[in-house]
Design a protein around this motif. Structure first.
Motif, mmCIF file in Angstrom:
data_model
loop_
_atom_site.group_PDB
_atom_site.id
_atom_site.type_symbol
_atom_site.label_atom_id
_atom_site.label_comp_id
_atom_site.label_asym_id
_atom_site.label_seq_id
_atom_site.Cartn_x
_atom_site.Cartn_y
_atom_site.Cartn_z
ATOM 1 N N VAL A 164 0.813 -1.209 0.000
ATOM 2 C CA VAL A 164 0.000 0.000 0.000
ATOM 3 C C VAL A 164 0.851 1.265 0.000
ATOM 4 C CG1 VAL A 164 -0.289 0.235 2.509
ATOM 5 C CG2 VAL A 164 -2.121 0.973 0.970
ATOM 6 N N THR A 165 2.107 1.171 0.396
ATOM 7 C CA THR A 165 2.960 2.361 0.405
ATOM 8 C C THR A 165 3.262 2.883 -0.994
ATOM 9 O OG1 THR A 165 4.894 0.921 0.526
ATOM 10 C CG2 THR A 165 4.081 1.822 2.590
ATOM 11 N N TYR A 166 2.971 2.102 -2.012
ATOM 12 C CA TYR A 166 3.189 2.536 -3.387
ATOM 13 C C TYR A 166 1.951 3.199 -3.983
ATOM 14 C CZ TYR A 166 7.635 0.105 -3.364
ATOM 15 O OH TYR A 166 8.908 -0.284 -3.073
ATOM 16 N N ALA A 167 0.975 3.518 -3.187
ATOM 17 C CA ALA A 167 -0.247 4.161 -3.684
ATOM 18 C C ALA A 167 -0.002 5.485 -4.413
ATOM 19 C CB ALA A 167 -1.241 4.354 -2.540
ATOM 20 N N PRO A 168 1.020 6.269 -4.046
ATOM 21 C CA PRO A 168 1.245 7.520 -4.794
ATOM 22 C C PRO A 168 1.565 7.333 -6.273
ATOM 23 C CG PRO A 168 2.329 7.643 -2.673
ATOM 24 C CD PRO A 168 1.820 6.234 -2.810
ATOM 25 N N ILE A 169 1.743 6.099 -6.737
ATOM 26 C CA ILE A 169 1.995 5.885 -8.166
ATOM 27 C C ILE A 169 0.792 6.340 -8.999
ATOM 28 C CG2 ILE A 169 1.177 3.493 -8.356
ATOM 29 C CD1 ILE A 169 3.840 3.147 -10.100
ATOM 30 N N PHE A 170 -0.383 6.387 -8.384
ATOM 31 C CA PHE A 170 -1.573 6.884 -9.101
ATOM 32 C C PHE A 170 -1.401 8.347 -9.516
ATOM 33 C CE2 PHE A 170 -3.560 3.151 -7.249
ATOM 34 C CZ PHE A 170 -4.484 2.782 -8.198
ATOM 35 N N LEU A 171 -0.498 9.071 -8.849
ATOM 36 C CA LEU A 171 -0.270 10.473 -9.183
ATOM 37 C C LEU A 171 0.393 10.645 -10.557
ATOM 38 C CD1 LEU A 171 0.913 11.800 -5.714
ATOM 39 C CD2 LEU A 171 -1.319 12.124 -6.792
ATOM 40 N N LEU A 172 0.889 9.559 -11.143
ATOM 41 C CA LEU A 172 1.477 9.643 -12.491
ATOM 42 C C LEU A 172 0.470 10.132 -13.530
ATOM 43 C CD1 LEU A 172 3.837 6.581 -13.064
ATOM 44 C CD2 LEU A 172 4.388 8.989 -13.260
ATOM 45 N N ILE A 173 -0.802 10.000 -13.238
ATOM 46 C CA ILE A 173 -1.815 10.476 -14.182
ATOM 47 C C ILE A 173 -1.709 11.993 -14.371
ATOM 48 C CG2 ILE A 173 -3.638 10.787 -12.458
ATOM 49 C CD1 ILE A 173 -4.193 9.512 -16.020
ATOM 50 N N LEU A 174 -1.146 12.679 -13.380
ATOM 51 C CA LEU A 174 -1.054 14.136 -13.448
ATOM 52 C C LEU A 174 0.016 14.627 -14.420
ATOM 53 C CD1 LEU A 174 -1.518 14.976 -9.666
ATOM 54 C CD2 LEU A 174 -3.240 14.986 -11.479
ATOM 55 N N VAL A 175 0.899 13.749 -14.905
ATOM 56 C CA VAL A 175 1.921 14.186 -15.867
ATOM 57 C C VAL A 175 1.336 14.375 -17.265
ATOM 58 C CG1 VAL A 175 3.807 13.097 -14.609
ATOM 59 C CG2 VAL A 175 2.775 11.898 -16.519
ATOM 60 N N PHE A 176 0.158 13.826 -17.512
ATOM 61 C CA PHE A 176 -0.454 13.973 -18.828
ATOM 62 C C PHE A 176 -1.033 15.370 -18.979
ATOM 63 C CE2 PHE A 176 -0.494 9.362 -18.270
ATOM 64 C CZ PHE A 176 0.125 8.988 -19.446
ATOM 65 N N LYS A 177 -0.848 15.911 -20.154
ATOM 66 C CA LYS A 177 -1.272 17.276 -20.439
ATOM 67 C C LYS A 177 -2.607 17.272 -21.177
ATOM 68 C CE LYS A 177 2.867 19.392 -19.624
ATOM 69 N NZ LYS A 177 3.379 18.939 -18.448
ATOM 70 N N ASN A 178 -3.056 18.464 -21.479
ATOM 71 C CA ASN A 178 -4.325 18.672 -22.167
ATOM 72 C C ASN A 178 -4.342 17.987 -23.536
ATOM 73 O OD1 ASN A 178 -6.878 19.659 -22.394
ATOM 74 N ND2 ASN A 178 -6.265 21.761 -22.830
ATOM 75 N N GLU A 179 -3.174 17.926 -24.198
ATOM 76 C CA GLU A 179 -3.128 17.332 -25.543
ATOM 77 C C GLU A 179 -3.312 15.826 -25.546
ATOM 78 O OE1 GLU A 179 1.510 17.848 -24.839
ATOM 79 O OE2 GLU A 179 0.036 19.391 -25.229
#
Length: 168
Positions: free
Chosen positions: A95-110
């Motif tokens: 469960v300590t690897y849950a912040p990997i979901f934050l990778l979705i934030l690297v995607f841009k509007n395009e």
């Protein structure tokens, strides 16, 4: 025999995931290959541990994210499902690897068809991440599964001490 079969299948799964990660990533193939063959990572891959799932799916999801960013691909529901499946498998392992979901934030509007769909996708993935982390945490608490058991250490007392004295 089952212990050695487990180790064999762990290293096989790791090799397959590593192969697809290296095949998919558009740039940095040699670097990813070298990271996948680091001695500690290979030792963990041949062990009977949850780290194999974490390492293998981390390489795969990293390769997919880099590919989609490099190609400026519009993310489909299928792409998001693949990404979320990898994220869930990584988080379910530890469960300590849950912040990997934050990778979705690297995607841009395009990477999305419009602004509304971008925020729906990002918030949906983050919500799924929070649900996964909570579910894994509750499951481990109910089943008495402590991932880092230290004899004589009370987790609740430690967390309370840290929250009440953050500077110390």
């Amino acid at each position: 025999i089952s212990f050695y079969l487990g180790r064999f299948f762990n290293v096989s799964i790791y090799a397959i995931l590593g192969y697809f990660a290296i095949k998919l990533i558009p740039t940095g193939k040699k670097l990813l290959f070298m990271c996948a063959l680091l001695p500690t990572v290979v030792f963990q891959a041949a062990s009977f541990s949850a780290d194999v799932v974490i390492n293998g799916f981390s390489f795969l999801v990293f390769a997919l994210v880099v590919k989609w960013l490099f190609d400026k691909k519009k993310l489909t529901k299928f792409d998001l499902a693949i990404m979320c499946t990898c994220f869930i498998l990584i988080t379910a392992s530890k469960v300590t690897y849950a912040p990997i979901f934050l990778l979705i934030l690297v995607f841009k509007n395009e990477n999305f068809t419009d602004r509304k769909k971008e925020w729906i996708a990002k918030l949906g993935v983050l919500f799924l991440g929070a649900l996964t982390a909570i579910a894994v945490f509750i499951y481990s608490q109910k089943m008495g599964i402590a991932q880092w058991v230290i004899p004589g250490v009370n987790l609740n007392e430690q967390l309370t001490a840290v929250l009440h004295n953050p500077i110390n």
